[in-house]
Design a protein around this motif. Structure first.
Motif, PDB file in Angstrom:
ATOM      1  N   ASN A 142      -3.805  13.704   8.460  1.00  0.00           N
ATOM      2  CA  ASN A 142      -4.601  12.492   8.636  1.00  0.00           C
ATOM      3  C   ASN A 142      -4.444  11.948  10.057  1.00  0.00           C
ATOM      4  OD1 ASN A 142      -4.577   9.235   8.331  1.00  0.00           O
ATOM      5  ND2 ASN A 142      -6.079  10.145   6.938  1.00  0.00           N
ATOM      6  N   ARG A 165       1.332   8.030   6.899  1.00  0.00           N
ATOM      7  CA  ARG A 165       0.141   8.851   6.775  1.00  0.00           C
ATOM      8  C   ARG A 165       0.552  10.313   6.892  1.00  0.00           C
ATOM      9  NH1 ARG A 165      -3.374   6.379  11.577  1.00  0.00           N
ATOM     10  NH2 ARG A 165      -4.747   8.120  11.027  1.00  0.00           N
ATOM     11  N   SER A 166      -0.196  11.181   6.282  1.00  0.00           N
ATOM     12  CA  SER A 166       0.098  12.614   6.395  1.00  0.00           C
ATOM     13  C   SER A 166      -0.160  13.071   7.816  1.00  0.00           C
ATOM     14  CB  SER A 166      -0.782  13.406   5.431  1.00  0.00           C
ATOM     15  OG  SER A 166      -2.154  13.315   5.813  1.00  0.00           O
ATOM     16  N   ILE A 203       0.853  -1.179   0.000  1.00  0.00           N
ATOM     17  CA  ILE A 203       0.000   0.000   0.000  1.00  0.00           C
ATOM     18  C   ILE A 203       0.896   1.239   0.000  1.00  0.00           C
ATOM     19  CG2 ILE A 203      -1.758   1.291   1.276  1.00  0.00           C
ATOM     20  CD1 ILE A 203      -2.588  -1.423   2.518  1.00  0.00           C
ATOM     21  N   GLU A 204       0.679   2.126  -0.937  1.00  0.00           N
ATOM     22  CA  GLU A 204       1.497   3.334  -1.044  1.00  0.00           C
ATOM     23  C   GLU A 204       0.822   4.559  -0.414  1.00  0.00           C
ATOM     24  OE1 GLU A 204       4.530   3.231  -1.877  1.00  0.00           O
ATOM     25  OE2 GLU A 204       4.553   1.172  -2.631  1.00  0.00           O
ATOM     26  N   ASP A 205      -0.474   4.703  -0.628  1.00  0.00           N
ATOM     27  CA  ASP A 205      -1.201   5.847  -0.066  1.00  0.00           C
ATOM     28  C   ASP A 205      -1.803   5.427   1.265  1.00  0.00           C
ATOM     29  OD1 ASP A 205      -2.707   8.035   0.561  1.00  0.00           O
ATOM     30  OD2 ASP A 205      -3.982   7.977  -1.224  1.00  0.00           O
ATOM     31  N   MET A 206      -1.080   5.702   2.344  1.00  0.00           N
ATOM     32  CA  MET A 206      -1.547   5.260   3.654  1.00  0.00           C
ATOM     33  C   MET A 206      -2.774   6.044   4.128  1.00  0.00           C
ATOM     34  SD  MET A 206       0.483   2.787   4.286  1.00  0.00           S
ATOM     35  CE  MET A 206       0.023   2.443   5.968  1.00  0.00           C
ATOM     36  N   ASP A 207      -2.996   7.241   3.552  1.00  0.00           N
ATOM     37  CA  ASP A 207      -4.163   8.028   3.950  1.00  0.00           C
ATOM     38  C   ASP A 207      -5.474   7.425   3.448  1.00  0.00           C
ATOM     39  OD1 ASP A 207      -2.507   9.777   5.214  1.00  0.00           O
ATOM     40  OD2 ASP A 207      -2.962  11.521   3.956  1.00  0.00           O
ATOM     41  N   GLU A 208      -5.372   6.495   2.503  1.00  0.00           N
ATOM     42  CA  GLU A 208      -6.610   5.902   1.997  1.00  0.00           C
ATOM     43  C   GLU A 208      -7.195   4.881   2.968  1.00  0.00           C
ATOM     44  OE1 GLU A 208      -4.880   2.185  -0.699  1.00  0.00           O
ATOM     45  OE2 GLU A 208      -5.302   4.097  -1.662  1.00  0.00           O
ATOM     46  N   ARG A 248       6.424   3.938   4.934  1.00  0.00           N
ATOM     47  CA  ARG A 248       5.305   4.583   4.232  1.00  0.00           C
ATOM     48  C   ARG A 248       4.385   5.191   5.276  1.00  0.00           C
ATOM     49  NH1 ARG A 248       2.972  -0.274   2.775  1.00  0.00           N
ATOM     50  NH2 ARG A 248       4.438  -1.159   4.270  1.00  0.00           N
TER      51      ARG A 248
END
Length: 475
Positions: free
Chosen positions: A231, A227-228, A166-171, A225
């Motif tokens: 977030n 999260r922002s 998983i690359e976009d941890m905010d998803e 990786r």
């Protein structure tokens, strides 16, 4: 599908959750949150998360609950695997049509043998399993789900293609709502954290290459990786508004303070301060003073730090990326800033001798963390330490799963020609007695108790459990 995410019944007081660095009974009863099960549970509408060891549920009671579901996904580990398989077989006997899968580092590194252990297991997940679980729960045929090994209608084992990280941890959705909905958070105790606490991850993976560390070498990987900051702060705000009894946030990333991540850490710290949070996190013993000060000024209370050893050669052997002098300076900085430290140490790592054990004990007393945890070198399959131990004859391959005894207490698995398992095992008692039974440390604990009746009750309970552990360990 009606889905249950389950930490199955195990040894009394056994902390087998994915947030646990060592799946075992603790010196004092402690439980980390089953975050890695909560994450996919948050992605499956109508799912339930059940942590049977924490709720002290019997096998029979857990079977009664699980029987109401169509899909059961169980987190397993090398120490708990035999009991987890027995539970799966009992559940399948009661519900033959149920789909049952296992997730966790144990099955990720050895999917074929794990699946072959019992015909009652329908699939095991490799790599990160969040979307794997979601896809299976939506009814996607197993043949079309990446990242699993499964058994087809003819009983043949099938290895599907791997699943991408998983690359976009905010998803990923927040896990805190699952905690609130399904868990009894007052049952989650960690001796050095305020109670009740909540632990979450702000990212996955760890750039460090420590040879013994399980998660980066099996499921999480070595790329960090994250999260922002926005977030993470949003979830902290949700917890503040919806779980007002929580007294502390713990960020359980392997190394929250990675040098590549410090500007984000500063932003998170400032956001937490605005929300009025007290918080703690994992850290490597090399965080610069300037960052420590920003964190402390913005609500940081405690750092959980893996010192591992007081011997530079051992730190080099395990690729810790740290020297004793750096750790010593870091500890002094924390002391000056008023940051508490919970220090973790490991006995029995490559290069260990009676002399290095004594050296590590002396180092621990010198830097004097507020509290310590002493573990035994655990060669988990899938780690570099395991391969080294087998190749050098420190561990027989057939003994790779013997990490705890029949009560869930951690065992010394590795032995050396110059240092036996018994010497390593009983080194824990010497370490704890030397560290805690000093007049200065006893007074430090008493002074802490005098400041709070709640802390007095808590430390007395932990003290009883700790002395019981020492007696059992010595026996």
């Amino acid at each position: 599908m009606k889905t249950l995410f389950l930490q199955a019944p195990s040894f009394d007081g056994f902390d087998g959750g994915a947030g646990s660095r060592y799946q075992a009974r603790r010196e004092i009863k402690s439980f980390w949150y089953p975050t890695w099960l909560a994450q996919p549970a948050a992605m499956v509408p109508g799912a339930r998360l059940l942590d049977a060891p924490v709720e002290e549920l019997s096998v029979e009671a857990t079977l009664d609950i699980a029987a109401a579901f169509e899909l059961v996904i169980i987190h397993t580990s090398t120490p708990s695997f035999p009991t987890d398989v027995r539970f799966v077989e009992l559940l399948k006997a009661r519900c033959p049509a149920m789909l049952i899968g296992l997730v966790g580092a144990k099955v990720a590194v050895d999917p074929a043998d794990s699946l072959a252990a019992s015909s009652a297991i329908d699939f095991v997940a490799r790599e990160e399993f969040d979307y794997t679980c979601k896809e299976i729960a939506t009814g996607r045929p197993l043949a079309q789900v990446a990242g699993i090994t499964w058994r087809d209608a003819d009983g043949k084992l099938v290895h599907n293609p791997p699943r991408a990280m998983i690359e976009d941890m905010d998803e990923l959705p927040f896990v805190a709502p699952v905690y609130q909905r399904d868990l009894k958070i007052e049952r989650y105790f960690i001796g050095y954290l305020k109670h009740p606490y909540v632990s979450i991850y702000t990212g996955r993976g760890c750039r460090s290459k420590c040879t013994f560390c399980l998660w980066p070498q099996t499921v999480g990987g070595h790329r960090y990786r994250v999260r922002s900051a926005a977030n993470v702060i949003a979830e902290a705000k949700w917890i503040k508004e919806n779980m007002p009894q929580v007294k502390e946030l713990m960020f359980d990333d392997d190394t929250f303070t990675d040098s590549s991540n410090l500007p984000r850490v500063h932003d998170i710290a400032r956001g937490l301060h605005e929300l009025g949070w007290t918080w703690s996190c994992n850290a490597k013993a090399n965080v610069p003073y300037e960052s420590l000060k920003i964190m402390k000024d913005n609500g940081l209370r405690l750092l959980l730090v893996g010192f591992e050893s007081g011997d530079d050669q051992i730190l080099h052997n395990i690729k810790k990326g740290l020297r004793v002098d750096i750790a010593r300076r870091f500890s002094e900085n924390c002391r000056q800033l008023g940051i508490q430290v919970h220090g973790t140490f490991i006995l029995g790592l490559p290069g260990e001798t009676r002399e290095t054990i004594a050296k590590t004990i002396a180092f621990a007393k010198e830097i004097n963390p507020h509290t310590v945890q002493v573990s035994l070198a655990a060669p988990y399959p899938g780690t570099t330490l395991y391969r080294q131990a087998v190749e050098n004859g420190w561990l027989q391959p057939e003994e790779g799963g013997h990490l705890v005894n029949d009560k869930g207490v951690q065992l010394a698995s590795i032995s050396y020609p110059h240092l036996s398992r018994e010497d390593i095992f009983h080194g824990i008692e010497t370490f704890y007695r030397s560290f805690y039974f000093r007049p200065s440390k006893i007074w430090e604990i008493v002074r802490e108790m005098l400041g709070s009746w709640e802390m007095t009750k808590r430390r007395l309970r932990e003290g009883v459990e700790f002395f019981r552990f020492l007696r059992e360990h010595q026996a």
